[in-house]
Motif scaffolding. Structure first.
Motif, PDB file in Angstrom:
ATOM      1  N   ARG A  86       1.593   9.513   0.328  1.00  0.00           N
ATOM      2  CA  ARG A  86       2.373  10.952   1.160  1.00  0.00           C
ATOM      3  C   ARG A  86       3.416  10.776   0.424  1.00  0.00           C
ATOM      4  O   ARG A  86       3.787  11.530   0.192  1.00  0.00           O
ATOM      5  CB  ARG A  86       2.081   9.976   2.299  1.00  0.00           C
ATOM      6  N   ALA A 231       1.802  15.446   4.139  1.00  0.00           N
ATOM      7  CA  ALA A 231       2.599  14.266   3.600  1.00  0.00           C
ATOM      8  C   ALA A 231       4.114  13.706   4.361  1.00  0.00           C
ATOM      9  O   ALA A 231       4.829  12.828   4.674  1.00  0.00           O
ATOM     10  CB  ALA A 231       3.144  13.816   2.401  1.00  0.00           C
ATOM     11  N   ASN A 234       4.048  12.621   7.831  1.00  0.00           N
ATOM     12  CA  ASN A 234       3.676  11.465   8.109  1.00  0.00           C
ATOM     13  C   ASN A 234       4.306   9.879   9.059  1.00  0.00           C
ATOM     14  O   ASN A 234       5.679  10.372   8.206  1.00  0.00           O
ATOM     15  CB  ASN A 234       2.810  10.521   6.550  1.00  0.00           C
ATOM     16  N   THR A 237       6.895   8.056   5.977  1.00  0.00           N
ATOM     17  CA  THR A 237       7.554   9.068   5.288  1.00  0.00           C
ATOM     18  C   THR A 237       8.864   9.546   6.175  1.00  0.00           C
ATOM     19  O   THR A 237      10.078   9.599   5.902  1.00  0.00           O
ATOM     20  CB  THR A 237       6.509   9.965   5.062  1.00  0.00           C
TER      21      THR A 237
END
Length: 521
Positions: A86, A231, A234, A237
């Motif tokens: 990600r 991504a 997330n 992240t």
């Protein structure tokens, strides 16, 4: 593998990188000398390097490695691999956009970095063209930073430490063969160096991706917008992005200081940018061999200890790193302050690099040398905060130090010119390191082990004897004489360094320092 062995591997490979870097710089200095074209290349190359330090080795690594290490410690390898995929997707999209903007905005970037070059329109235009050719380097190096963070978390330190050699190989080939060929076909020879930079970036990324593939950790980057949105959302992240904001500010502070210094240097005597650049290259030897090596090895281990709620282990590793800094950084600083001119002469006094250039570069090197202990200690003390996912504290300190550095510039540059810029950075580094250390002590994160006072006195006594030896021994040889051949300088420097090591470590042993105990971790 023990921490010391890991740090030794990184340090030895970094030494190889720095040696190849010196060969690179020697060739560039001998081929192009200190001129408007070398200033153009140094400014142009500094722009992607600045962004590399901001986003790749700077804010991104400081945020990515602690989160990656904590994820692996708490959630296991599969969750960590998902996080890598990600993050790689978000990073690839961001880099593509950044490179496009950078190529288009090159004239503004060059003017902002070194407006003084605009006094000569041809030099300014060459700098802009070089910047456009080399800007994609930031994309390659940011992906290299991602790969290095993963490899270091898996304790595969060798490949990330070795790959910088490939950039130097690209530039060596460009200077030795590319520049003469460009000149023969009527192209400004300095443009060959831009090609060398790009080739080096591609090779570094290819080697690191191959290493990730062998571990089954090669990131899967998606080009679909839906994958990018997923991504981005997330939690891992988002945590990295949250940490990157203060990290970006902190790294920006250091780079703003560099930007200001480059801007000031561009208005000083022609060659000032290059003198500072060559001195900075020499400074990279001790800072990389000790500071960077220890920082690379300690950051994921400190982060893992913090995630595992093991404060004793965290403090013990930090104490070990700082003792090595004291043991090795102090004599290194003494060497830079006492034999700066011989060091510069041995490495650069060839071809178009004159005795005057040697003296001016040596003055800058001595300025940096004043703050060498601080510059190295920061590489360990700042990661100690990052490992706890506390990036705001080092940022606040860095902002204040930036202001103090500019005050030093105002006081020093009018009388010391480019050497004042280097000295201001050195003094700022000492303040920064001291402040970070006090912060760790006050919050109880670091509890020094017994024996610090005795070790400090032993190191200072040995360093004093070292300084006397270096001053005497270096005065026995004419380092800048035009008729001295290469092998004579090299042999004289080799003998000087061997003698220095015998004096320093011999004094420590006689004083009762147990060197084996210090390196055991």
């Amino acid at each position: 593998m023990s921490l010391f062995k890991s740090a030794s591997v990184v340090s030895l490979l970094t030494l190889l990188s720095r040696i190849s870097g010196l060969v690179r710089d020697l060739l560039i200095a001998a081929t192009f000398g200190v001129s408007a074209m070398t200033d153009a290349f140094n400014v142009a190359f500094r722009i992607p390097n600045l962004l590399r330090r901001l986003f790749a080795e700077g804010a991104f690594s400081q945020a990515f490695v602690p989160v990656l290490a904590a994820t692996r410690e708490q959630e296991g390898d599969e969750a960590t691999k998902d996080l890598i995929n990600r993050v790689a997707t978000v990073l690839a999209w961001a880099l593509t956009f950044t490179c496009i903007v950078g190529v288009l905005a090159a004239p503004l970037l060059v003017w902002g970095m070194a407006a003084g070059l605009a006094r000569d329109p041809y030099t300014f235009d060459v700098t802009v063209a070089l910047t456009r050719w080399m800007f994609p380097y930031i994309g390659f190096m940011s992906l290299v930073a991602l790969a290095a963070g993963v490899l270091n978390t898996w304790k595969r330190f060798a490949v990330p430490a070795a790959t910088p050699v490939l950039l130097n190989v690209g530039l060596i080939v460009a200077a030795a063969w590319g520049a003469p060929w460009f000149e023969s076909i009527g192209i400004e020879p300095i443009f060959a160096l831009a090609g060398g930079v790009l080739i080096g970036g591609v090779l570094q990324l290819a080697v690191q991706l191959a290493a990730l593939k062998r571990l089954g950790l090669l990131p899967r980057v998606s080009v679909r917008l839906s994958a990018l949105r997923s991504a981005w959302k997330n939690p891992g992240t988002q945590r990295i992005l949250t940490l990157m904001l203060p990290a970006l500010l902190g790294v920006s502070v250091a780079q703003i200081s560099l930007l200001i210094n480059t801007q000031i240097a561009s208005h000083l005597a022609t060659g000032s940018v290059s003198w500072l650049t060559f001195a900075d290259r020499l400074m990279e030897f001790p800072t990389a061999l000790l500071g960077v090596a220890l920082g690379v090895v300690l950051l994921p281990q400190l982060a893992a200890a913090s995630a595992a709620a093991d404060p004793a282990r965290y403090s013990q590793m930090l104490d070990w790193g700082l003792r090595l800094v004291l043991l090795l950084a102090v004599p290194s600083a003494v060497a830079l302050l006492t034999i700066a001119e011989p060091l510069v002469a041995v490495l650069f006094h060839y071809g178009a690099f004159t005795a005057f250039d040697v003296r001016q570069t040596a003055l800058a090197l001595m300025g940096y040398g004043v703050g060498l202990v601080g510059l190295i200690a920061i590489k360990i003390l700042a990661p100690a905060f990052y490992a706890k996912q506390d990036i705001k504290t080092p940022v606040r300190i860095a902002i204040v130090v930036l202001v103090l550095t500019q005050v030093f510039n105002l006081l020093l540059v009018p009388t010391m010119a480019h050497a004042g810029l280097a000295l201001a950075i050195g003094l700022g580094a000492l303040i920064n390191a001291g402040w970070l250390l006090i912060g760790l002590l006050q919050r109880g994160s670091y509890q020094p082990q017994p024996g610090w006072l005795v070790l400090t006195l032993q190191v200072l006594a040995a360093s004093a004897l070292l300084a006397l030896f270096l001053l005497w021994a270096s005065s026995q040889f004419n380092w800048v004489h035009e008729e001295v051949v290469v092998w004579q300088r090299l042999l004289a420097m080799l003998g000087l360094l061997v003698g220095a090591a015998l004096v320093y470590f011999g004094t420590l042993l006689l004083a009762g320092v147990k060197l084996r105990r210090l390196v055991r971790m």
